[in-house]
Design a protein around this motif. Structure first.
Motif, PDB file in Angstrom:
ATOM      1  N   LYS A  86      33.881  40.265  42.236  1.00  0.00           N
ATOM      2  CA  LYS A  86      33.543  40.116  40.816  1.00  0.00           C
ATOM      3  C   LYS A  86      33.369  41.526  40.301  1.00  0.00           C
ATOM      4  CE  LYS A  86      31.523  35.565  40.406  1.00  0.00           C
ATOM      5  NZ  LYS A  86      30.311  34.794  40.080  1.00  0.00           N
ATOM      6  N   ILE A  87      34.053  41.817  39.187  1.00  0.00           N
ATOM      7  CA  ILE A  87      34.077  43.173  38.651  1.00  0.00           C
ATOM      8  C   ILE A  87      33.624  43.152  37.200  1.00  0.00           C
ATOM      9  CG2 ILE A  87      35.531  45.196  38.240  1.00  0.00           C
ATOM     10  CD1 ILE A  87      37.459  43.928  40.384  1.00  0.00           C
ATOM     11  N   ASP A  88      32.686  44.032  36.872  1.00  0.00           N
ATOM     12  CA  ASP A  88      32.138  44.144  35.520  1.00  0.00           C
ATOM     13  C   ASP A  88      32.967  45.152  34.733  1.00  0.00           C
ATOM     14  OD1 ASP A  88      30.676  44.527  33.208  1.00  0.00           O
ATOM     15  OD2 ASP A  88      28.813  45.058  34.233  1.00  0.00           O
ATOM     16  N   PHE A  89      33.610  44.673  33.658  1.00  0.00           N
ATOM     17  CA  PHE A  89      34.403  45.534  32.781  1.00  0.00           C
ATOM     18  C   PHE A  89      33.699  45.771  31.446  1.00  0.00           C
ATOM     19  CE2 PHE A  89      37.584  43.850  35.717  1.00  0.00           C
ATOM     20  CZ  PHE A  89      38.224  45.015  36.110  1.00  0.00           C
ATOM     21  N   GLY A  90      32.382  45.803  31.459  1.00  0.00           N
ATOM     22  CA  GLY A  90      31.614  46.098  30.247  1.00  0.00           C
ATOM     23  C   GLY A  90      31.814  45.036  29.185  1.00  0.00           C
ATOM     24  N   ASP A  91      32.124  45.468  27.961  1.00  0.00           N
ATOM     25  CA  ASP A  91      32.304  44.547  26.830  1.00  0.00           C
ATOM     26  C   ASP A  91      33.448  43.563  27.048  1.00  0.00           C
ATOM     27  OD1 ASP A  91      30.206  45.794  25.523  1.00  0.00           O
ATOM     28  OD2 ASP A  91      31.505  47.039  24.268  1.00  0.00           O
ATOM     29  N   LEU A  92      34.349  43.846  27.981  1.00  0.00           N
ATOM     30  CA  LEU A  92      35.485  42.959  28.269  1.00  0.00           C
ATOM     31  C   LEU A  92      35.101  41.827  29.211  1.00  0.00           C
ATOM     32  CD1 LEU A  92      38.130  45.769  28.677  1.00  0.00           C
ATOM     33  CD2 LEU A  92      37.815  44.284  26.692  1.00  0.00           C
ATOM     34  N   GLY A  93      33.902  41.878  29.760  1.00  0.00           N
ATOM     35  CA  GLY A  93      33.401  40.796  30.602  1.00  0.00           C
ATOM     36  C   GLY A  93      33.587  41.036  32.090  1.00  0.00           C
ATOM     37  N   ILE A  94      33.291  39.986  32.840  1.00  0.00           N
ATOM     38  CA  ILE A  94      33.393  40.012  34.295  1.00  0.00           C
ATOM     39  C   ILE A  94      34.643  39.252  34.700  1.00  0.00           C
ATOM     40  CG2 ILE A  94      32.305  39.226  36.444  1.00  0.00           C
ATOM     41  CD1 ILE A  94      29.594  39.695  34.981  1.00  0.00           C
ATOM     42  N   LYS A  95      35.423  39.841  35.591  1.00  0.00           N
ATOM     43  CA  LYS A  95      36.641  39.212  36.082  1.00  0.00           C
ATOM     44  C   LYS A  95      36.597  39.158  37.602  1.00  0.00           C
ATOM     45  CE  LYS A  95      39.656  40.358  32.242  1.00  0.00           C
ATOM     46  NZ  LYS A  95      40.078  39.036  31.839  1.00  0.00           N
ATOM     47  N   LYS A  96      37.317  38.171  38.157  1.00  0.00           N
ATOM     48  CA  LYS A  96      37.383  37.987  39.599  1.00  0.00           C
ATOM     49  C   LYS A  96      38.728  38.491  40.120  1.00  0.00           C
ATOM     50  CE  LYS A  96      36.787  33.613  39.167  1.00  0.00           C
ATOM     51  NZ  LYS A  96      36.672  32.184  39.436  1.00  0.00           N
ATOM     52  N   SER A  97      38.708  38.959  41.365  1.00  0.00           N
ATOM     53  CA  SER A  97      39.936  39.437  41.991  1.00  0.00           C
ATOM     54  C   SER A  97      39.879  39.182  43.489  1.00  0.00           C
ATOM     55  CB  SER A  97      40.118  40.935  41.744  1.00  0.00           C
ATOM     56  OG  SER A  97      41.346  41.377  42.292  1.00  0.00           O
ATOM     57  N   SER A  98      41.019  38.843  44.059  1.00  0.00           N
ATOM     58  CA  SER A  98      41.167  38.780  45.506  1.00  0.00           C
ATOM     59  C   SER A  98      41.776  40.107  45.936  1.00  0.00           C
ATOM     60  CB  SER A  98      42.090  37.622  45.893  1.00  0.00           C
ATOM     61  OG  SER A  98      42.404  37.687  47.268  1.00  0.00           O
ATOM     62  N   ALA A  99      41.172  40.755  46.940  1.00  0.00           N
ATOM     63  CA  ALA A  99      41.647  42.074  47.346  1.00  0.00           C
ATOM     64  C   ALA A  99      41.773  42.148  48.868  1.00  0.00           C
ATOM     65  CB  ALA A  99      40.704  43.149  46.839  1.00  0.00           C
ATOM     66  N   GLN A 100      42.949  42.527  49.323  1.00  0.00           N
ATOM     67  CA  GLN A 100      43.224  42.661  50.755  1.00  0.00           C
ATOM     68  C   GLN A 100      42.839  44.068  51.217  1.00  0.00           C
ATOM     69  OE1 GLN A 100      47.368  41.618  51.083  1.00  0.00           O
ATOM     70  NE2 GLN A 100      46.986  39.490  50.573  1.00  0.00           N
ATOM     71  N   ILE A 101      41.548  44.318  51.250  1.00  0.00           N
ATOM     72  CA  ILE A 101      41.036  45.660  51.547  1.00  0.00           C
ATOM     73  C   ILE A 101      39.991  45.624  52.660  1.00  0.00           C
ATOM     74  CG2 ILE A 101      41.559  46.659  49.286  1.00  0.00           C
ATOM     75  CD1 ILE A 101      38.706  45.993  48.431  1.00  0.00           C
ATOM     76  N   THR A 102      40.101  44.652  53.547  1.00  0.00           N
ATOM     77  CA  THR A 102      39.063  44.444  54.556  1.00  0.00           C
ATOM     78  C   THR A 102      39.118  45.435  55.714  1.00  0.00           C
ATOM     79  OG1 THR A 102      40.435  42.824  55.707  1.00  0.00           O
ATOM     80  CG2 THR A 102      38.894  41.977  54.042  1.00  0.00           C
ATOM     81  N   THR A 103      40.220  46.148  55.891  1.00  0.00           N
ATOM     82  CA  THR A 103      40.300  47.053  57.041  1.00  0.00           C
ATOM     83  C   THR A 103      39.546  48.367  56.812  1.00  0.00           C
ATOM     84  OG1 THR A 103      42.435  47.917  56.299  1.00  0.00           O
ATOM     85  CG2 THR A 103      42.479  46.125  57.914  1.00  0.00           C
ATOM     86  N   LEU A 104      39.504  48.852  55.596  1.00  0.00           N
ATOM     87  CA  LEU A 104      38.823  50.127  55.323  1.00  0.00           C
ATOM     88  C   LEU A 104      37.462  49.977  54.665  1.00  0.00           C
ATOM     89  CD1 LEU A 104      41.732  52.408  54.027  1.00  0.00           C
ATOM     90  CD2 LEU A 104      40.752  52.280  56.319  1.00  0.00           C
TER      91      LEU A 104
END
Length: 112
Positions: free
Chosen positions: A38-56
């Motif tokens: 969950k990512i906060d973009f300020g006045d644009l709101g909160i958006k969700k994302s799936s991210a394949q970043i588990t190795t680092l």
């Protein structure tokens, strides 16, 4: 590998913004190991994302990290999760390294 040429007008349609990760969950239903963000973009709101970043990255190291994401893609259904934005990263071998902004940049700031 060559890339397709696009017009400057096409590039201007891509809305790149700075946001802060405020929640990180495991995503066991993903085919490739991933986190649900969950990512906060300020006045644009909160958006969700799936991210394949588990190795680092661990869940703990991702919390409060400033990232850059495309926020105007159509939502994409990934297993039982709807991803609303695309967090940007660089391919480094088999790993993905997140593109990040400085801590003093406000959430929602547009990348030009």
């Amino acid at each position: 590998m060559s890339s397709a040429v696009i017009s400057f007008e096409d590039f201007q349609k891509v809305d790149l913004r700075v946001g802060t990760i405020i929640e990180v969950l495991d995503f066991p239903k993903a085919r490739v190991p991933a986190f649900q963000l969950k990512i906060d973009f300020g006045d644009l709101g909160i958006k969700k994302s799936s991210a394949q970043i588990t190795t680092l990255y661990s869940k703990e190291t991702l919390m409060h990290k400033k990232v850059i994401a495309v926020i105007n893609f159509e939502a994409k259904q990934i297993a039982n999760f709807k991803s609303e934005c695309l967090v940007l990263g660089l391919q480094n071998g088999k790993d993905v390294v997140l593109l990040q902004s400085g801590d003093n940049i406000a959430n929602g700031t547009q990348v030009l």
